[in-house]
Design a protein around this motif. Structure first.
Motif, short mmCIF file in Angstrom:
data_model
loop_
_atom_site.label_atom_id
_atom_site.label_comp_id
_atom_site.label_asym_id
_atom_site.label_seq_id
_atom_site.Cartn_x
_atom_site.Cartn_y
_atom_site.Cartn_z
N ASN A 110 0.83 -1.19 0.00
CA ASN A 110 0.00 0.00 0.00
C ASN A 110 0.87 1.25 0.00
O ASN A 110 0.62 2.21 -0.74
N TRP A 111 1.91 1.25 0.81
CA TRP A 111 2.81 2.39 0.89
C TRP A 111 3.45 2.68 -0.47
O TRP A 111 3.47 3.81 -0.94
N ARG A 112 3.97 1.63 -1.10
CA ARG A 112 4.64 1.82 -2.40
C ARG A 112 3.66 2.35 -3.45
O ARG A 112 4.00 3.24 -4.23
N GLY A 113 2.46 1.76 -3.47
CA GLY A 113 1.48 2.20 -4.46
C GLY A 113 1.06 3.64 -4.27
O GLY A 113 0.97 4.40 -5.25
N VAL A 114 0.84 4.05 -3.03
CA VAL A 114 0.37 5.41 -2.76
C VAL A 114 1.48 6.42 -3.02
O VAL A 114 1.26 7.46 -3.67
N TYR A 115 2.69 6.15 -2.56
CA TYR A 115 3.76 7.12 -2.77
C TYR A 115 4.24 7.15 -4.22
O TYR A 115 4.77 8.16 -4.69
N SER A 116 4.04 6.07 -4.95
CA SER A 116 4.27 6.11 -6.38
C SER A 116 3.36 7.13 -7.03
O SER A 116 3.77 7.91 -7.91
N MET A 117 2.12 7.16 -6.57
CA MET A 117 1.16 8.12 -7.09
C MET A 117 1.51 9.55 -6.67
O MET A 117 1.38 10.49 -7.46
N VAL A 118 1.98 9.73 -5.44
CA VAL A 118 2.39 11.05 -4.97
C VAL A 118 3.52 11.59 -5.84
O VAL A 118 3.51 12.75 -6.26
N LEU A 119 4.52 10.75 -6.13
CA LEU A 119 5.63 11.20 -6.94
C LEU A 119 5.20 11.48 -8.38
O LEU A 119 5.74 12.38 -9.04
N ALA A 120 4.22 10.72 -8.87
CA ALA A 120 3.68 11.03 -10.19
C ALA A 120 3.02 12.41 -10.19
O ALA A 120 3.19 13.18 -11.13
N ALA A 121 2.28 12.71 -9.14
CA ALA A 121 1.64 14.03 -9.03
C ALA A 121 2.69 15.12 -8.91
O ALA A 121 2.57 16.19 -9.54
N ASN A 122 3.74 14.88 -8.12
CA ASN A 122 4.79 15.89 -7.98
C ASN A 122 5.49 16.14 -9.32
O ASN A 122 5.91 17.27 -9.61
N THR A 123 5.64 15.10 -10.13
CA THR A 123 6.26 15.27 -11.44
C THR A 123 5.40 16.17 -12.33
O THR A 123 5.92 17.05 -13.02
N VAL A 124 4.09 15.93 -12.30
CA VAL A 124 3.19 16.77 -13.09
C VAL A 124 3.29 18.23 -12.65
O VAL A 124 3.39 19.15 -13.47
N LEU A 125 3.26 18.47 -11.34
CA LEU A 125 3.31 19.84 -10.84
C LEU A 125 4.65 20.50 -11.16
O LEU A 125 4.70 21.70 -11.45
N THR A 126 5.72 19.72 -11.13
CA THR A 126 7.04 20.26 -11.52
C THR A 126 7.04 20.68 -12.98
O THR A 126 7.54 21.75 -13.35
N ASN A 127 6.46 19.83 -13.83
CA ASN A 127 6.42 20.13 -15.26
C ASN A 127 5.52 21.30 -15.60
O ASN A 127 5.58 21.84 -16.72
N LEU A 128 4.66 21.69 -14.67
CA LEU A 128 3.75 22.80 -14.91
C LEU A 128 4.31 24.14 -14.42
O LEU A 128 3.73 25.19 -14.70
N GLU A 129 5.43 24.10 -13.70
CA GLU A 129 5.98 25.33 -13.15
C GLU A 129 6.35 26.30 -14.27
O GLU A 129 7.13 25.98 -15.17
N GLY A 130 5.77 27.49 -14.22
CA GLY A 130 6.05 28.52 -15.21
C GLY A 130 5.43 28.28 -16.56
O GLY A 130 5.71 29.03 -17.51
N VAL A 131 4.58 27.27 -16.68
CA VAL A 131 3.97 26.93 -17.98
C VAL A 131 2.54 27.45 -18.03
O VAL A 131 1.76 27.25 -17.08
N GLU A 132 2.19 28.13 -19.12
CA GLU A 132 0.81 28.54 -19.35
C GLU A 132 0.43 28.11 -20.76
O GLU A 132 0.89 28.70 -21.75
#
Length: 528
Positions: A110-132
């Motif tokens: 459960n831990w691995r699955g959930v934090y895998s998803m958290v890191l996926a979300a963090n990647t998306v938010l990183t890729n959105l920084e300064g992007v419009e």
């Protein structure tokens, strides 16, 4: 319109499958791994299609984390759910017996699955920084969904472990430690508030993609937890009540409402409905099946040949108020044809039945919420199109009643919210003559949400674990008298001991599960 909505969901699920197949082809990355090695590349998005594909990937991670009951393993701690006394259910039994060890395999998965998803979300938010992007409206929605999903997963972990790490970027600090409980709640709150500000007012029926009301509903539940153990900030009751009321006042715009027939919620046909505030959607033809239902809720042996994973606690079942809600929650017998097989045809009249007290292996009622209606036939397998309701509108009504009562602000509308749930359950209205509204609403949650993996968290926040599980309170056999002993000879035998007795402590020090030993070994500060 209904057909169009269904087709949109199916097409979205098909696209999600294409992405999740690439995700699932590699080992899930955990908290210590380099996220740049993940399949979600760290590159700013050039167009809305790239962003949409990435966010669909987070939903793929969610489905991968949630498709088995491992995602809800903490639910076996409550007094409503139990598991088999032997077989291969050891990880579930540890939660059932409040004796969870750091090496519990379900906890680690459960831990691995959930934090895998958290890191996926963090990647998306990183890729959105300064992007419009040119499609600003769509960008806002996908960004809102990302914050919603990250906050949801932090919340999922917090309800299991209490204090957790809060990685907010793709560069995970090897010295990362546990955030305080307040810091955890504040981060979930921040993510949900940001999500609410970006998400649309309404989405498709069933909320397979969250809307602003979905985020506000999660906030209502969060504030209710925040007001209880371990933080016990009573000021949060008022915020829980206000958030729930906001969802109620805008329910029509969000597309939320109670369904008339509660039993329809737990069918394939009724899986997309107005009562779901957020749905984890599945689609077997798309290769995205739900593996929590059907056989997993049935006993072994003929005629069910079940996998005996999720059973109902007998004492809880016996105390459950009679009526259509109990009928929607449990099966008390298997409808049998002349040849002894289970009838899966609504037009066929059973000639006999097999009551749960005569199961040969382990005698426990079964959850209709898990097995599904026999006439639908999902009990014959262990994968289905059934959805997970992460939160239902009925819970919002009960949060409003309880929280406004605790805040001292309960009026006629709070009593109406509580009684709307009771009316559907076939129960008479209650009033102040019957007790405080907060106590009555808390009790109503017990029955309304039975078997939905939520009861343990209610017991924790109200510090009612000892009362619910201590002594003979949870004894699932004591009032049964004689049942078949499971040796196949049909001899009635008295059974007075629980099948899964409590082995661990019931004090507040044992309310939260230990973190997986492998994660603590890799990131030692998690053990501090």
């Amino acid at each position: 319109m209904k057909f169009y909505n269904a087709m949109k969901v199916k097409l979205w699920m098909a696209g999600l499958l294409a992405f999740s197949m690439t995700i699932n082809s590699c080992e899930q990355f955990d908290l210590e791994e380099d996220p740049t090695q993940a399949l979600l590349a760290v590159v700013p998005y050039n167009n809305i299609a790239e962003l949409e594909l990435a966010v669909n990937g987070i939903y793929g991670q969610l489905r991968s984390a949630a498709w088995m009951t491992t995602f809800y393993v903490n639910g076996w701690s409550g007094d409503d759910i139990t598991t088999h006394r032997a077989s291969n259910k050891a990880d579930f039994r540890e939660y059932d017996q409040r004796n969870v060890v750091q090496s519990n395999g379900r906890t680690a998965t459960n831990w691995r699955g959930v934090y895998s998803m958290v890191l996926a979300a963090n990647t998306v938010l990183t890729n959105l920084e300064g992007v419009e992007l040119t499609e600003k409206g769509a960008q806002d929605v996908f960004t809102g969904e990302t914050y919603f999903l990250r906050g949801l997963m932090f919340y999922q972990m917090a309800r299991v472990h209490g204090r957790i790490p809060l990685p907010l970027s793709i560069e995970v600090d090897p010295e990362i430690g546990l955030a305080s409980q307040v810091e955890v709640y504040q981060q979930i709150e921040s993510d949900m508030l940001r999500a609410e500000s970006l998400l649309p007012t309404a989405t498709e029926l069933g909320a397979a993609r969250p809307n602003a009301g979905s985020a506000r509903a999660i906030l209502a539940r969060l504030y209710l937890d925040w007001a209880g153990f371990p933080v016990k900030d009573a000021s949060k009751y008022a915020e829980a009540a206000a958030s729930a009321k906001q969802v109620m006042d805008n329910a029509g715009e969000h597309g939320f409402a109670l369904v008339d027939d509660m039993a329809s919620l737990y069918t394939i046909a009724g899986r997309f409905n107005s009562e779901s505030l957020f749905t984890i959607a599945y689609c077997t033809p798309c290769g995205l099946a739900n593996r929590k239902h059907g056989k997993l809720g049935l006993p072994s042996g003929a005629p069910t040949n079940g996998w005996q994973e999720t059973f109902a606690e007998i004492r809880f079942f016996e105390d459950f108020p009679e009526g259509p809600r109990k009928d929607a929650t449990y099966h008390v017998a298997m409808p049998l044809a002349a040849d002894g097989s289970i009838i899966s045809d609504a037009s066929t009249t059973p000639v006999d039945s097999l009551p749960w007290t005569e199961f040969k292996d382990q005698q426990n009622p079964v959850f209709r919420k898990i097995v599904g209606p026999f006439e639908e036939g999902t009990w014959q397998g262990f994968q289905s199109d059934r959805n997970d309701y992460f939160m239902r509108y009925a819970e919002i009504l009960l949060i409003y009643a309880e929280a406004s009562g605790e805040a001292g602000s309960a009026g006629a509308d709070a009593w109406a919210a509580l009684n709307a749930v009771r009316t559907r359950a076939g129960l008479p209205d209650v009033s102040a003559a019957d007790g405080t509204i907060q106590d009555l609403a808390f009790q109503e949650r017990k029955w309304e949400l039975a078997g939905e993996y939520l009861r343990w968290n209610d017991l924790v926040r109200k510090e009612q674990v000892e009362a619910a599980l201590g002594g003979t309170a949870r004894d699932p056999r004591v009032s049964i008298g004689t049942v078949f002993d499971g040796d196949g000879n049909g001899t009635p035998t008295p059974l007075t001991a629980p099948s899964n007795p409590i082995l661990g402590g019931l004090s507040t020090s044992n309310y939260f599960a230990p973190l997986p030993e492998g994660e603590v070994a890799r990131l030692p500060n998690l053990g501090n």
